[in-house]
Motif scaffolding. Structure first.
Motif, PDB file in Angstrom:
ATOM      1  N   PRO A 217       0.845  -1.198   0.000  1.00  0.00           N
ATOM      2  CA  PRO A 217       0.000   0.000   0.000  1.00  0.00           C
ATOM      3  C   PRO A 217       0.880   1.248   0.000  1.00  0.00           C
ATOM      4  O   PRO A 217       2.033   1.213   0.428  1.00  0.00           O
ATOM      5  CB  PRO A 217      -0.799  -0.123   1.303  1.00  0.00           C
ATOM      6  N   GLU A 218       0.316   2.343  -0.462  1.00  0.00           N
ATOM      7  CA  GLU A 218       1.126   3.541  -0.709  1.00  0.00           C
ATOM      8  C   GLU A 218       1.783   4.082   0.553  1.00  0.00           C
ATOM      9  O   GLU A 218       2.879   4.644   0.497  1.00  0.00           O
ATOM     10  CB  GLU A 218       0.270   4.618  -1.383  1.00  0.00           C
ATOM     11  N   SER A 219       1.138   3.937   1.709  1.00  0.00           N
ATOM     12  CA  SER A 219       1.725   4.440   2.957  1.00  0.00           C
ATOM     13  C   SER A 219       3.061   3.760   3.249  1.00  0.00           C
ATOM     14  O   SER A 219       3.982   4.378   3.803  1.00  0.00           O
ATOM     15  CB  SER A 219       0.762   4.221   4.130  1.00  0.00           C
ATOM     16  N   SER A 220       3.190   2.499   2.876  1.00  0.00           N
ATOM     17  CA  SER A 220       4.454   1.774   3.046  1.00  0.00           C
ATOM     18  C   SER A 220       5.369   1.991   1.851  1.00  0.00           C
ATOM     19  O   SER A 220       6.585   2.151   1.994  1.00  0.00           O
ATOM     20  CB  SER A 220       4.184   0.272   3.214  1.00  0.00           C
ATOM     21  N   LEU A 221       4.777   2.007   0.676  1.00  0.00           N
ATOM     22  CA  LEU A 221       5.548   2.098  -0.568  1.00  0.00           C
ATOM     23  C   LEU A 221       6.375   3.376  -0.636  1.00  0.00           C
ATOM     24  O   LEU A 221       7.538   3.355  -1.059  1.00  0.00           O
ATOM     25  CB  LEU A 221       4.582   2.036  -1.751  1.00  0.00           C
ATOM     26  N   GLN A 222       5.798   4.496  -0.188  1.00  0.00           N
ATOM     27  CA  GLN A 222       6.524   5.763  -0.323  1.00  0.00           C
ATOM     28  C   GLN A 222       7.801   5.773   0.510  1.00  0.00           C
ATOM     29  O   GLN A 222       8.793   6.414   0.144  1.00  0.00           O
ATOM     30  CB  GLN A 222       5.621   6.948   0.020  1.00  0.00           C
ATOM     31  N   ARG A 223       7.814   5.029   1.591  1.00  0.00           N
ATOM     32  CA  ARG A 223       9.034   4.950   2.407  1.00  0.00           C
ATOM     33  C   ARG A 223      10.126   4.164   1.684  1.00  0.00           C
ATOM     34  O   ARG A 223      11.326   4.443   1.847  1.00  0.00           O
ATOM     35  CB  ARG A 223       8.720   4.312   3.761  1.00  0.00           C
ATOM     36  N   VAL A 224       9.719   3.183   0.898  1.00  0.00           N
ATOM     37  CA  VAL A 224      10.683   2.434   0.078  1.00  0.00           C
ATOM     38  C   VAL A 224      11.191   3.323  -1.056  1.00  0.00           C
ATOM     39  O   VAL A 224      12.398   3.387  -1.328  1.00  0.00           O
ATOM     40  CB  VAL A 224      10.033   1.156  -0.494  1.00  0.00           C
ATOM     41  N   ARG A 262       1.374 -16.984  -5.676  1.00  0.00           N
ATOM     42  CA  ARG A 262       0.053 -16.358  -5.577  1.00  0.00           C
ATOM     43  C   ARG A 262      -0.063 -15.578  -4.268  1.00  0.00           C
ATOM     44  O   ARG A 262      -0.562 -14.449  -4.239  1.00  0.00           O
ATOM     45  CB  ARG A 262      -1.042 -17.427  -5.663  1.00  0.00           C
ATOM     46  N   PHE A 263       0.413 -16.178  -3.184  1.00  0.00           N
ATOM     47  CA  PHE A 263       0.370 -15.492  -1.889  1.00  0.00           C
ATOM     48  C   PHE A 263       1.267 -14.259  -1.885  1.00  0.00           C
ATOM     49  O   PHE A 263       0.865 -13.183  -1.436  1.00  0.00           O
ATOM     50  CB  PHE A 263       0.793 -16.443  -0.763  1.00  0.00           C
ATOM     51  N   LEU A 264       2.491 -14.392  -2.414  1.00  0.00           N
ATOM     52  CA  LEU A 264       3.452 -13.287  -2.371  1.00  0.00           C
ATOM     53  C   LEU A 264       3.038 -12.113  -3.265  1.00  0.00           C
ATOM     54  O   LEU A 264       3.452 -10.981  -3.033  1.00  0.00           O
ATOM     55  CB  LEU A 264       4.836 -13.795  -2.784  1.00  0.00           C
ATOM     56  N   CYS A 265       2.227 -12.381  -4.265  1.00  0.00           N
ATOM     57  CA  CYS A 265       1.723 -11.302  -5.126  1.00  0.00           C
ATOM     58  C   CYS A 265       0.553 -10.566  -4.469  1.00  0.00           C
ATOM     59  O   CYS A 265       0.156  -9.495  -4.943  1.00  0.00           O
ATOM     60  CB  CYS A 265       1.284 -11.855  -6.482  1.00  0.00           C
ATOM     61  N   ASN A 266       0.007 -11.159  -3.415  1.00  0.00           N
ATOM     62  CA  ASN A 266      -1.149 -10.547  -2.739  1.00  0.00           C
ATOM     63  C   ASN A 266      -0.983 -10.634  -1.223  1.00  0.00           C
ATOM     64  O   ASN A 266      -1.859 -11.140  -0.520  1.00  0.00           O
ATOM     65  CB  ASN A 266      -2.442 -11.265  -3.165  1.00  0.00           C
ATOM     66  N   ILE A 267       0.125 -10.124  -0.723  1.00  0.00           N
ATOM     67  CA  ILE A 267       0.383 -10.246   0.716  1.00  0.00           C
ATOM     68  C   ILE A 267      -0.616  -9.398   1.503  1.00  0.00           C
ATOM     69  O   ILE A 267      -1.113  -8.383   1.007  1.00  0.00           O
ATOM     70  CB  ILE A 267       1.832  -9.837   1.076  1.00  0.00           C
ATOM     71  N   PRO A 268      -0.920  -9.807   2.741  1.00  0.00           N
ATOM     72  CA  PRO A 268      -1.834  -9.015   3.575  1.00  0.00           C
ATOM     73  C   PRO A 268      -1.316  -7.583   3.737  1.00  0.00           C
ATOM     74  O   PRO A 268      -0.124  -7.357   3.916  1.00  0.00           O
ATOM     75  CB  PRO A 268      -1.817  -9.767   4.919  1.00  0.00           C
ATOM     76  N   GLN A 269      -2.231  -6.624   3.677  1.00  0.00           N
ATOM     77  CA  GLN A 269      -1.834  -5.222   3.649  1.00  0.00           C
ATOM     78  C   GLN A 269      -1.661  -4.611   5.046  1.00  0.00           C
ATOM     79  O   GLN A 269      -1.079  -3.539   5.181  1.00  0.00           O
ATOM     80  CB  GLN A 269      -2.874  -4.409   2.858  1.00  0.00           C
ATOM     81  N   GLU A 270      -2.163  -5.292   6.067  1.00  0.00           N
ATOM     82  CA  GLU A 270      -2.157  -4.657   7.386  1.00  0.00           C
ATOM     83  C   GLU A 270      -0.784  -4.698   8.076  1.00  0.00           C
ATOM     84  O   GLU A 270      -0.549  -3.981   9.039  1.00  0.00           O
ATOM     85  CB  GLU A 270      -3.210  -5.297   8.307  1.00  0.00           C
ATOM     86  N   ASN A 271       0.138  -5.509   7.560  1.00  0.00           N
ATOM     87  CA  ASN A 271       1.416  -5.694   8.240  1.00  0.00           C
ATOM     88  C   ASN A 271       2.582  -5.030   7.511  1.00  0.00           C
ATOM     89  O   ASN A 271       3.731  -5.172   7.908  1.00  0.00           O
ATOM     90  CB  ASN A 271       1.687  -7.218   8.365  1.00  0.00           C
ATOM     91  N   THR A 272       2.289  -4.289   6.446  1.00  0.00           N
ATOM     92  CA  THR A 272       3.376  -3.851   5.566  1.00  0.00           C
ATOM     93  C   THR A 272       4.248  -2.745   6.156  1.00  0.00           C
ATOM     94  O   THR A 272       5.433  -2.664   5.835  1.00  0.00           O
ATOM     95  CB  THR A 272       2.816  -3.388   4.203  1.00  0.00           C
ATOM     96  N   ASP A 273       3.685  -1.896   7.021  1.00  0.00           N
ATOM     97  CA  ASP A 273       4.513  -0.851   7.637  1.00  0.00           C
ATOM     98  C   ASP A 273       5.631  -1.467   8.472  1.00  0.00           C
ATOM     99  O   ASP A 273       6.782  -1.019   8.430  1.00  0.00           O
ATOM    100  CB  ASP A 273       3.661   0.081   8.503  1.00  0.00           C
TER     101      ASP A 273
END
Length: 289
Positions: A217-224, A262-273
């Motif tokens: 998600p973008e909130s995590s992506l922008q930090r990368v 399949r799982f790695l292309c759609n990882i859960p979004q709540e843990n990404t930060d």
């Protein structure tokens, strides 16, 4: 230079009470007052610390060359960028490549193609190929981060251009780099991914060509992207590494590559930060010591 005990105490206190980054924000504000801006110092700051959201887009524009280092030229150059954007847009409308119903990401793609002289003939415009799909994925993510369409276009175009120019030769080697660091951190998982045939089929395109656009998600992506824009594609390896480490137990239980991918292309979004924070820590540990 010796450490300043008072500053270290203050930093520790700020972090303890939840104001981590207060001093870093002040440091960035000082850097942004330089005229001309010191691009090397801005890059170093972006590598070492998280960019405050209120300054992120401005720093990106400077580091990507959308705005020049001289602060007093920013409004003038910003005006030129706006005029250029309008001119390209109008040209595409006149040539009937775009219309009011064209998705904005496809508009950005055609604009970039026109500017780089690779615009296909109208009769030859077909479904986007893989390279164009990479552009569209990054565009969709950038749209979620940046509100202004003019800023959005220039950031997409210059981000992709800088990435391909600076890191194009490095990207094919990133999977091997990931394998190396995984052998250091979790050799059992690496062995499982190899023997199950998953290692060769990991979503390297999503991770390394699209820089995790469409994955995080973008909130995590922008930090990368802070780290990529300031000069490191190696951060992508450590985000991929931390994703594998975070879901180690699940991946160890999957024997077929298709299920793991399949799982790695759609990882859960709540843990990404948390994943990105740990990835940045690993990157600092291996690359910025």
């Amino acid at each position: 230079m010796a450490d300043d005990p008072q500053r270290n105490f203050r930093s520790a206190y700020y972090e303890k009470v939840g104001f981590r980054g207060v001093e870093e924000k002040k440091s960035l504000e000082i850097l942004l007052k330089d005229n001309p801006l010191d691009l090397e110092k801005l890059s170093t700051f972006s590598q070492r610390f998280p960019l405050p959201s209120m300054y992120r887009i401005h720093v990106w524009k400077v580091l990507l060359g959308i705005l020049p280092p001289h602060n007093d030229s920013h409004s003038l150059v910003g005006g030129y960028r706006k005029e250029q954007y309008q001119d390209i847009l109008e040209a595409l409308e006149v040539m009937r490549y775009i219309n009011p119903s064209t998705p904005s990401t496809h508009v950005y793609l055609r604009m970039s193609q026109l500017e780089t002289l690779v615009l296909p003939r109208c009769s030859e415009t077909s479904a986007p190929d893989e390279e164009n799909e990479d552009f569209l994925s990054i565009s969709r993510a950038m749209e979620e981060i940046v509100d202004d369409p003019i800023d959005c276009y220039w950031l997409i175009k210059c981000f992709i251009h800088q990435f391909n120019t600076k890191f194009g030769d490095s990207v094919p080697h990133l999977p091997k780099s990931l394998e190396h660091y995984l052998s250091q951190e979790e050799p059992r998982l690496l062995t499982h991914l190899k023997t199950s045939g998953t290692l060769a089929q990991l979503p390297y395109g999503l991770w390394f060509r699209r820089c995790f656009a469409g994955c995080l998600p973008e909130s995590s992506l922008q930090r990368v992207w802070d780290k990529v824009i300031s000069g490191s594609c190696k951060i992508l390896v450590f985000v991929a590494l931390e994703i594998l480490l975070s879901y180690k137990i699940m991946l160890m239980g999957i024997s077929r590559p298709e299920g793991a991918v399949r799982f790695l292309c759609n990882i859960p979004q709540e843990n990404t930060d948390a994943i990105v924070t740990k990835a940045i820590d690993l990157w600092h540990k291996y690359c910025l010591q």
